[in-house]
Motif scaffolding. Structure first.
Motif, mmCIF file in Angstrom:
data_model
loop_
_atom_site.group_PDB
_atom_site.id
_atom_site.type_symbol
_atom_site.label_atom_id
_atom_site.label_comp_id
_atom_site.label_asym_id
_atom_site.label_seq_id
_atom_site.Cartn_x
_atom_site.Cartn_y
_atom_site.Cartn_z
ATOM 1 N N ILE A 55 -12.966 -8.287 14.781
ATOM 2 C CA ILE A 55 -12.058 -9.751 14.428
ATOM 3 C C ILE A 55 -11.104 -9.399 13.505
ATOM 4 C CG2 ILE A 55 -11.351 -11.587 14.923
ATOM 5 C CD1 ILE A 55 -12.983 -11.404 17.070
ATOM 6 N N PHE A 56 -12.064 -9.759 12.255
ATOM 7 C CA PHE A 56 -11.629 -9.561 10.957
ATOM 8 C C PHE A 56 -10.752 -7.970 10.394
ATOM 9 C CE2 PHE A 56 -12.012 -9.505 6.355
ATOM 10 C CZ PHE A 56 -11.083 -10.579 5.453
ATOM 11 N N ILE A 57 -11.811 -7.526 10.760
ATOM 12 C CA ILE A 57 -10.955 -5.889 9.969
ATOM 13 C C ILE A 57 -9.782 -5.335 11.133
ATOM 14 C CG2 ILE A 57 -11.496 -3.228 10.029
ATOM 15 C CD1 ILE A 57 -14.541 -4.137 8.938
ATOM 16 N N GLY A 58 -10.034 -6.140 12.394
ATOM 17 C CA GLY A 58 -8.817 -5.378 13.283
ATOM 18 C C GLY A 58 -7.328 -6.525 12.495
ATOM 19 N N MET A 59 -7.744 -7.456 12.202
ATOM 20 C CA MET A 59 -6.760 -8.092 11.685
ATOM 21 C C MET A 59 -5.968 -7.967 10.631
ATOM 22 S SD MET A 59 -8.173 -12.334 12.745
ATOM 23 C CE MET A 59 -6.587 -13.330 12.134
ATOM 24 N N LEU A 60 -6.557 -6.948 10.030
ATOM 25 C CA LEU A 60 -6.558 -6.795 8.415
ATOM 26 C C LEU A 60 -5.688 -5.281 8.681
ATOM 27 C CD1 LEU A 60 -9.130 -6.784 6.137
ATOM 28 C CD2 LEU A 60 -7.594 -8.490 5.651
ATOM 29 N N PHE A 61 -5.800 -4.876 10.117
ATOM 30 C CA PHE A 61 -4.867 -3.560 10.178
ATOM 31 C C PHE A 61 -3.963 -4.159 10.830
ATOM 32 C CE2 PHE A 61 -8.608 -0.769 9.894
ATOM 33 C CZ PHE A 61 -8.364 0.427 9.760
ATOM 34 N N GLY A 62 -3.855 -5.501 11.887
ATOM 35 C CA GLY A 62 -2.176 -5.838 11.862
ATOM 36 C C GLY A 62 -1.264 -6.443 10.805
ATOM 37 N N MET A 63 -2.015 -7.155 9.885
ATOM 38 C CA MET A 63 -1.323 -7.671 8.865
ATOM 39 C C MET A 63 -0.987 -6.645 8.091
ATOM 40 S SD MET A 63 -3.217 -10.725 7.909
ATOM 41 C CE MET A 63 -4.646 -10.325 7.007
ATOM 42 N N SER A 64 -1.335 -5.537 8.009
ATOM 43 C CA SER A 64 -0.859 -4.091 7.358
ATOM 44 C C SER A 64 0.312 -3.810 7.904
ATOM 45 C CB SER A 64 -2.404 -3.259 6.907
ATOM 46 O OG SER A 64 -2.178 -2.882 7.459
ATOM 47 N N SER A 65 0.298 -3.699 9.527
ATOM 48 C CA SER A 65 1.411 -2.857 9.863
ATOM 49 C C SER A 65 1.981 -3.572 10.478
ATOM 50 C CB SER A 65 0.610 -2.850 11.611
ATOM 51 O OG SER A 65 1.645 -2.556 11.824
ATOM 52 N N VAL A 66 2.236 -5.069 9.956
ATOM 53 C CA VAL A 66 3.610 -5.690 9.880
ATOM 54 C C VAL A 66 4.131 -6.198 8.482
ATOM 55 C CG1 VAL A 66 4.119 -8.041 9.926
ATOM 56 C CG2 VAL A 66 2.778 -7.206 12.131
ATOM 57 N N ILE A 67 3.084 -5.490 7.182
ATOM 58 C CA ILE A 67 3.907 -5.830 5.713
ATOM 59 C C ILE A 67 4.755 -4.031 5.914
ATOM 60 C CG2 ILE A 67 2.805 -5.485 3.526
ATOM 61 C CD1 ILE A 67 0.409 -7.733 4.596
ATOM 62 N N CYS A 68 3.855 -3.107 6.584
ATOM 63 C CA CYS A 68 4.626 -1.626 6.358
ATOM 64 C C CYS A 68 5.459 -1.906 6.849
ATOM 65 C CB CYS A 68 3.749 -0.704 6.677
ATOM 66 S SG CYS A 68 2.068 -0.383 5.982
ATOM 67 N N GLY A 69 5.949 -2.602 8.181
ATOM 68 C CA GLY A 69 6.818 -2.141 9.071
ATOM 69 C C GLY A 69 8.419 -3.524 8.042
ATOM 70 N N LEU A 70 8.156 -4.766 7.618
ATOM 71 C CA LEU A 70 8.869 -5.188 6.929
ATOM 72 C C LEU A 70 9.818 -4.022 5.181
ATOM 73 C CD1 LEU A 70 7.722 -9.271 6.590
ATOM 74 C CD2 LEU A 70 9.309 -8.260 8.233
ATOM 75 N N PHE A 71 8.253 -3.193 5.196
ATOM 76 C CA PHE A 71 8.891 -2.428 3.541
ATOM 77 C C PHE A 71 9.282 -1.508 4.120
ATOM 78 C CE2 PHE A 71 5.034 -3.893 1.214
ATOM 79 C CZ PHE A 71 6.392 -5.042 -0.144
ATOM 80 N N ARG A 72 9.523 -0.732 5.438
ATOM 81 C CA ARG A 72 10.604 0.405 5.753
ATOM 82 C C ARG A 72 11.672 -1.094 6.393
ATOM 83 N NH1 ARG A 72 11.070 2.028 11.519
ATOM 84 N NH2 ARG A 72 9.628 0.190 11.939
ATOM 85 N N VAL A 73 11.971 -1.671 7.001
ATOM 86 C CA VAL A 73 12.727 -2.570 7.746
ATOM 87 C C VAL A 73 13.758 -2.605 5.859
ATOM 88 C CG1 VAL A 73 14.417 -4.644 8.320
ATOM 89 C CG2 VAL A 73 12.509 -3.304 9.871
ATOM 90 N N PHE A 74 13.301 -3.894 4.833
ATOM 91 C CA PHE A 74 14.682 -4.111 4.357
ATOM 92 C C PHE A 74 14.468 -2.855 2.932
ATOM 93 C CE2 PHE A 74 12.103 -8.328 4.197
ATOM 94 C CZ PHE A 74 13.235 -8.994 4.937
ATOM 95 N N GLY A 75 13.737 -1.603 3.064
ATOM 96 C CA GLY A 75 13.892 -0.668 2.144
ATOM 97 C C GLY A 75 15.123 0.076 2.878
ATOM 98 N N ARG A 76 14.929 0.188 3.645
ATOM 99 C CA ARG A 76 16.255 0.726 4.561
ATOM 100 C C ARG A 76 17.906 -0.293 4.567
ATOM 101 N NH1 ARG A 76 16.304 -0.022 10.915
ATOM 102 N NH2 ARG A 76 13.726 1.221 10.686
#
Length: 93
Positions: A55-76
């Protein structure tokens, strides 16, 4: 653009799969392996720590997905703002 979406979807799916596997592991621990034997000793398996780790590793993957998405949006947005500034300068000059 499509490759970054594929990476985000992959990270999200891996995270969701790990969280689901962790929940299934905790369910298996609770259902099958958690009992007190005849001498009064609590018998547990490794499914409890495994469930929490998954569960902890899955939440890390989920948070990294959210952070990458935020970087992509703000970079655009930053690229669009820069392009708009260049067009405005050309229109003014």
């Amino acid at each position: 653009m499509a490759r970054s979406m594929l990476v985000l979807n992959t990270l999200s799916l891996i995270g969701a799969g790990l969280v689901f596997a962790g929940i299934a592991s905790l369910f298996a621990e609770r259902t099958f392996y958690d009992y007190v034997d005849e001498s009064g000793v609590l018998q547990e398996s490794f499914f409890l720590p495994l469930g929490f780790i998954l569960i902890f590793i899955g939440m890390l993957f989920g948070m990294s997905s959210v952070i990458c998405g935020l970087f992509r949006v703000f970079g655009r947005r930053a690229r669009e703002t820069k392009a708009l500034n260049v067009r405005l300068r050309r229109a003014i000059a």
